[in-house]
Write a protein that holds these residues in place. Structure first.
Motif, PDB file in Angstrom:
ATOM      1  N   SER A 177      -2.115  17.878  -5.839  1.00  0.00           N
ATOM      2  CA  SER A 177      -2.392  16.208  -6.152  1.00  0.00           C
ATOM      3  C   SER A 177      -3.119  15.772  -4.929  1.00  0.00           C
ATOM      4  N   TYR A 178      -4.372  15.807  -5.344  1.00  0.00           N
ATOM      5  CA  TYR A 178      -5.387  14.958  -4.504  1.00  0.00           C
ATOM      6  C   TYR A 178      -4.906  13.560  -3.926  1.00  0.00           C
ATOM      7  N   PRO A 179      -5.045  12.973  -2.821  1.00  0.00           N
ATOM      8  CA  PRO A 179      -5.699  13.526  -1.567  1.00  0.00           C
ATOM      9  C   PRO A 179      -4.786  14.390  -0.766  1.00  0.00           C
ATOM     10  N   ASN A 180      -3.606  15.077  -1.082  1.00  0.00           N
ATOM     11  CA  ASN A 180      -2.644  15.693  -0.435  1.00  0.00           C
ATOM     12  C   ASN A 180      -3.198  17.407  -0.524  1.00  0.00           C
ATOM     13  N   ALA A 181      -3.635  17.713   0.706  1.00  0.00           N
ATOM     14  CA  ALA A 181      -4.095  19.141   0.680  1.00  0.00           C
ATOM     15  C   ALA A 181      -3.147  20.079   1.458  1.00  0.00           C
TER      16      ALA A 181
ATOM     17  N   LYS B 275     -12.188  16.601  -5.288  1.00  0.00           N
ATOM     18  CA  LYS B 275     -11.132  16.475  -6.111  1.00  0.00           C
ATOM     19  C   LYS B 275     -11.471  17.105  -7.824  1.00  0.00           C
ATOM     20  N   GLU B 276     -10.538  17.988  -8.138  1.00  0.00           N
ATOM     21  CA  GLU B 276     -11.015  18.264  -9.551  1.00  0.00           C
ATOM     22  C   GLU B 276     -10.330  17.253 -10.764  1.00  0.00           C
ATOM     23  N   ILE B 277     -11.575  16.622 -10.615  1.00  0.00           N
ATOM     24  CA  ILE B 277     -11.370  15.271 -11.635  1.00  0.00           C
ATOM     25  C   ILE B 277     -11.116  15.665 -13.227  1.00  0.00           C
ATOM     26  N   SER B 278     -10.267  15.078 -13.489  1.00  0.00           N
ATOM     27  CA  SER B 278      -9.870  14.860 -15.112  1.00  0.00           C
ATOM     28  C   SER B 278      -9.134  16.278 -15.450  1.00  0.00           C
ATOM     29  N   SER B 279      -9.501  17.458 -15.125  1.00  0.00           N
ATOM     30  CA  SER B 279      -8.695  18.568 -15.747  1.00  0.00           C
ATOM     31  C   SER B 279      -7.377  18.736 -14.834  1.00  0.00           C
TER      32      SER B 279
ATOM     33  N   GLN C 282       0.858  -1.038   0.013  1.00  0.00           N
ATOM     34  CA  GLN C 282      -0.142  -0.004  -0.113  1.00  0.00           C
ATOM     35  C   GLN C 282       0.918   1.113  -0.073  1.00  0.00           C
ATOM     36  N   ALA C 283       0.342   2.475  -0.664  1.00  0.00           N
ATOM     37  CA  ALA C 283       1.079   3.478  -0.774  1.00  0.00           C
ATOM     38  C   ALA C 283       0.106   4.705  -0.405  1.00  0.00           C
ATOM     39  N   VAL C 284       0.206   5.196   1.073  1.00  0.00           N
ATOM     40  CA  VAL C 284      -0.646   5.774   1.634  1.00  0.00           C
ATOM     41  C   VAL C 284      -0.760   7.341   0.883  1.00  0.00           C
ATOM     42  N   PHE C 285      -2.008   8.019   0.605  1.00  0.00           N
ATOM     43  CA  PHE C 285      -1.991   9.228  -0.036  1.00  0.00           C
ATOM     44  C   PHE C 285      -1.426   9.347  -1.228  1.00  0.00           C
ATOM     45  N   THR C 286      -1.431   8.129  -1.954  1.00  0.00           N
ATOM     46  CA  THR C 286      -0.702   8.196  -3.504  1.00  0.00           C
ATOM     47  C   THR C 286      -1.498   7.659  -4.711  1.00  0.00           C
TER      48      THR C 286
ATOM     49  N   GLY D 197     -18.003  -1.188  -2.565  1.00  0.00           N
ATOM     50  CA  GLY D 197     -17.296  -0.038  -1.729  1.00  0.00           C
ATOM     51  C   GLY D 197     -16.083  -0.051  -1.860  1.00  0.00           C
ATOM     52  N   HIS D 198     -15.389   1.218  -1.524  1.00  0.00           N
ATOM     53  CA  HIS D 198     -13.962   1.361  -1.504  1.00  0.00           C
ATOM     54  C   HIS D 198     -13.670   2.395   0.006  1.00  0.00           C
ATOM     55  N   LEU D 199     -12.983   1.665   0.763  1.00  0.00           N
ATOM     56  CA  LEU D 199     -12.481   2.340   2.190  1.00  0.00           C
ATOM     57  C   LEU D 199     -11.144   2.625   2.303  1.00  0.00           C
ATOM     58  N   ARG D 200     -10.593   3.724   2.739  1.00  0.00           N
ATOM     59  CA  ARG D 200      -9.421   3.938   3.177  1.00  0.00           C
ATOM     60  C   ARG D 200      -9.177   4.871   4.462  1.00  0.00           C
ATOM     61  N   ASP D 201      -8.247   4.557   5.328  1.00  0.00           N
ATOM     62  CA  ASP D 201      -8.254   5.727   6.323  1.00  0.00           C
ATOM     63  C   ASP D 201      -6.668   5.799   6.801  1.00  0.00           C
ATOM     64  N   PRO D 202      -6.249   6.957   6.789  1.00  0.00           N
ATOM     65  CA  PRO D 202      -6.926   8.244   6.737  1.00  0.00           C
ATOM     66  C   PRO D 202      -7.247   8.456   5.351  1.00  0.00           C
ATOM     67  N   ALA D 203      -8.116   9.695   4.987  1.00  0.00           N
ATOM     68  CA  ALA D 203      -8.496   9.748   3.623  1.00  0.00           C
ATOM     69  C   ALA D 203      -7.812  11.070   3.127  1.00  0.00           C
ATOM     70  N   ILE D 204      -7.514  12.008   3.810  1.00  0.00           N
ATOM     71  CA  ILE D 204      -6.955  13.416   3.466  1.00  0.00           C
ATOM     72  C   ILE D 204      -5.646  13.487   4.114  1.00  0.00           C
ATOM     73  N   LYS D 205      -4.699  14.230   3.586  1.00  0.00           N
ATOM     74  CA  LYS D 205      -3.441  14.635   4.351  1.00  0.00           C
ATOM     75  C   LYS D 205      -3.898  16.526   4.270  1.00  0.00           C
ATOM     76  N   TYR D 206      -3.826  17.069   5.146  1.00  0.00           N
ATOM     77  CA  TYR D 206      -3.982  18.370   5.214  1.00  0.00           C
ATOM     78  C   TYR D 206      -3.155  19.170   5.895  1.00  0.00           C
ATOM     79  N   ILE D 207      -2.627  20.360   5.396  1.00  0.00           N
ATOM     80  CA  ILE D 207      -1.936  21.163   6.017  1.00  0.00           C
ATOM     81  C   ILE D 207      -2.367  22.245   7.065  1.00  0.00           C
ATOM     82  N   VAL D 208      -1.685  22.116   8.303  1.00  0.00           N
ATOM     83  CA  VAL D 208      -2.254  22.870   9.398  1.00  0.00           C
ATOM     84  C   VAL D 208      -1.282  24.023   9.679  1.00  0.00           C
ATOM     85  N   ALA D 209      -1.325  24.911  10.811  1.00  0.00           N
ATOM     86  CA  ALA D 209      -0.659  25.823  11.112  1.00  0.00           C
ATOM     87  C   ALA D 209       1.130  25.503  11.244  1.00  0.00           C
ATOM     88  N   GLY D 210       2.018  26.376  10.898  1.00  0.00           N
ATOM     89  CA  GLY D 210       3.317  25.895  10.882  1.00  0.00           C
ATOM     90  C   GLY D 210       3.785  24.872   9.981  1.00  0.00           C
TER      91      GLY D 210
END
Length: 695
Positions: free
Chosen positions: A441-445, A384-388, A197-201, A281-294
């Protein structure tokens, strides 16, 4: 009797649509689209039946939105004779024929097919639930396939039903190794995932971690098997049941194609049976990597995990809820159809095709508290900005999609804007205008701390202010306006600098190129300034409100002079180029926000002009090209001043969607001269087709 050009145009559309439907051997309701959604719940649970000029449910393999195959097969045995009803399987050494498709239908949440297998009619119902006011259900990336059988000759018939999915559901690279397992009990579930597995990839837009699940209730007569596609399918075709065995020879997805089969014996069928229900269905956890302060990052989970401790618990609940989910789906479909049909039947059909696609690009997430529990008060939705582009929360993709959120549940819009506001409020984004997106690059916010995102300064600043005000107007909730007032004010200051005479820059229609002095872009900026005046008013700052209102009014009068063509018959695409024109879809926000900022004469002039420049499949985006955008056509339909022109826009989009020239999920970018698709597919911007429902 004499016909106007517009009436002849509508007659031609009607004739062409009838001709295209008659070419099929089955009935289509409301029309035959480029691709029919089968299981569309998230950027990674996305299965479609490509149509083009028409393909039965058992003519072709279902595909991911990119066009890559996701193996999904179905067979039925009737009195010992086997028929295929789903997918395009080849099973050497096993005899079967194809069931005959009699009809296909799509609604906002369902795709329903009827196929005849000898003396039995099968009804196959695919439901991708749209549950906008229930965050647990809306965030669950599962869909239903329900199969019911009915005797057509009044006599009893022995019926068995089978379906499988392949390991293609878990990767964008079929040379990678998968492994799998089957659990039994009240529910039969096959689980399959990549061995490494390759998380967030992503790989070819498929996520490279998590698992696909294929399940059914373990009733009497239910059997299962995992193994090579030809082995498992032949087992059912020859025997009408599966041996409850598991293949443990884990291997590459394309190595003797492992599939995960489930079968039910319905016994003797005379009238209609209760549906056999499968969930995928398709499940994953965690779903998104999100930038926070600092510059730190946070791993965010799908909202439904706050209620379910395991995939098994979720699947049991989801399968058990089928009857209620169907009832809710029908109620939702009915409401949408009633509302949209008040405008036209064509409009209702376009809207119905758009909703699952728009919602299927989104994921609702929550964070965890320090003790590991879920913080259900911290909700951020991602798109996700799909396709474009594959970007995360692209502002100028959220903006055209905005009407579907306002219509279904405005709170979803708030959750979608929250991630953008919160990131920029940390001060890590260095530009004075709004960021373009939350990550390339989704799912990397992960934000754009270097400030080198795709710059659309006026576009995104105006979009954010307009959306923030429209949410507050719709709900009475001023919390975002209060919390992020400094950001909103900062963007407004930039719009005052750069929107009356916009510098050379790209807008949301970036594929058309950059341009200075864009008339339509100036409209957005000026409306943004006026919207900030309204925001200040809501927050009790009357002097700021009056100041911004005065600036916006002054800009409108200057804009009228700058934007006028020498003929006086239309506004230009860019100042000073009288031969140019375009869709002034940004005026829609003036109507949506009820600002009455631009004079009625502008709307009347543009309405009269568009009638004169229509091509066979619609009105071009602008004079640089003959292609157009369906979302902006429907937005423009919302600002024109007569119903004939409104209906011209709507019928053009319907004509494009039903012309049989595309096999891709609803594309929003197409050629007006001949109805050929351009580059985009499956994008959430089709949520903008609901623009007329929220005015």
């Amino acid at each position: 009797m004499a016909f106007s050009k517009l009436e002849l145009f509508h007659s031609l559309i009607l004739v062409l649509s009838v001709v295209s439907v008659q070419a099929l051997t089955w009935t289509t309701t409301p029309f035959n689209p480029p691709a029919i959604p089968l299981a569309v719940r998230s950027p990674y649970l996305s299965a479609w039946l490509a149509q083009g000029a028409g393909a039965a449910l058992n003519d072709v393999w279902p595909t991911f939105w990119t066009g890559s195959v996701v193996g999904w097969a179905g067979f039925v045995k009737v009195d010992g004779k086997a028929y295929s009803f789903l997918g395009a399987p080849n099973v050497p050494g096993a005899a079967f024929t194809k069931a005959t498709q009699k009809s296909s239908q799509f609604t906002s949440t369902q795709s329903i097919f009827v196929l005849s297998a000898g003396p039995i009619d099968l009804t196959i119902t695919f439901i991708s639930p749209v549950e906008p006011t229930d965050l647990v259900k809306q965030s669950t990336p599962f869909a239903y396939m329900a199969v019911s059988a009915a005797s057509t000759d009044g006599s009893p018939h022995s019926v068995q039903v089978y379906s499988d999915i392949s390991a293609e559901w878990v990767s964008g690279d079929n040379s990678l190794t998968a492994n799998w397992s089957t659990t039994t009990g009240n529910v039969l579930t096959h689980q399959v995932q990549l061995a490494t597995q390759a998380v967030f990839t992503e790989n070819n837009d498929h996520i490279q971690y998590g698992s696909a699940f294929y399940s059914t209730t373990n009733t009497v007569g239910a059997t299962y098997q995992t193994g090579a596609d030809v082995t498992v399918r032949a087992q059912f075709i020859n025997n009408g049941r599966l041996p409850n065995t598991q293949d443990t020879n884990f291997r590459a997805v394309s190595n003797n194609w492992p599939v995960f089969g489930l079968a039910h014996d319905l016994g003797s069928v005379t009238s209609s049976t209760a549906p056999v229900v499968f969930s995928v269905g398709h499940l994953r956890d965690p779903a998104i990597k999100y930038i926070v302060a600092g510059g730190a990052t946070q791993a965010r989970s799908s909202y439904f995990w706050s209620q379910f401790s395991s995939p098994a618990a979720l699947i049991t609940s989801f399968l058990g809820d089928y009857a209620n989910a169907l009832s809710r789906a029908r109620a939702f479909d009915s409401k949408v159809n009633i509302d949209a049909s008040k405008i036209s039947a064509d409009y209702a059909s376009v809207v119905a095709l758009s909703i699952r696609q728009a919602m299927g690009a989104t994921e609702i997430t929550i964070s965890k508290n320090s003790d590991g529990s879920f913080n259900k008060n911290d909700i951020i939705m991602f798109m996700k900005e799909i396709s474009s582009d594959g970007n995360v929360n692209t502002v100028d993709v959220i903006f055209p999609a905005w009407p579907v959120l306002l219509y279904t549940n405005p709170a979803l819009g708030k959750y979608l804007l929250e991630g953008l506001f919160r990131y920029q409020a940390t001060g890590q984004y260095p530009n004075k205008w709004s960021v373009h997106d939350l990550g390339s690059s989704y799912p990397n916010a992960l934000g754009h701390n270097d400030g080198r995102d795709e710059a659309m300064p006026v576009e995104e600043s105006g979009n954010m202010i307009i959306m923030a005000l429209s949410y507050a107007q719709k709900t009475g909730d001023n919390s975002h306006l209060t919390q992020y007032s400094a950001l909103l004010d900062q963007w407004t200051q930039f719009l005052i600098e750069d929107s009356l005479i916009p510098a050379n820059q790209i807008s949301t229609d970036y594929f058309a190129g950059s341009l200075a002095n864009q008339t339509n872009l100036a409209i957005k900026g000026i409306i943004g300034i006026k919207a900030m005046s309204q925001i200040a008013q809501r927050l009790g700052d009357t002097s700021k409100s009056a100041n911004y209102s005065s600036i916006a009014a002054s800009y409108v009068s200057q804009w009228q002079t700058l934007a006028a063509s020498s003929s006086g018959k239309h506004v230009t695409l860019s100042y000073g180029n009288s031969a140019s024109w375009g869709l002034t879809y940004n005026l829609y926000a003036d109507k949506l926000l009820k600002l009455n900022l631009f004079p009625a004469s502008v709307y009347e002039m543009q309405t009269a002009w568009y009638k004169t420049v229509a091509q066979p499949f619609g009105i071009p985006l602008d004079t640089r090209h003959t292609y157009t955008k369906s979302d902006w056509e429907i937005w423009t339909a919302g600002i024109v001043t007569d119903t004939a022109t409104r209906d011209l826009f709507i019928s053009s989009v319907k004509k494009w969607a039903s012309d049989g020239l595309s096999t891709q999920p609803f594309g929003d970018w197409y050629e007006t001269t001949n109805g050929q698709p351009e580059g985009f597919r499956a994008r959430p911007v089709v949520g903008g087709h609901l623009a007329l429902l929220v005015l």
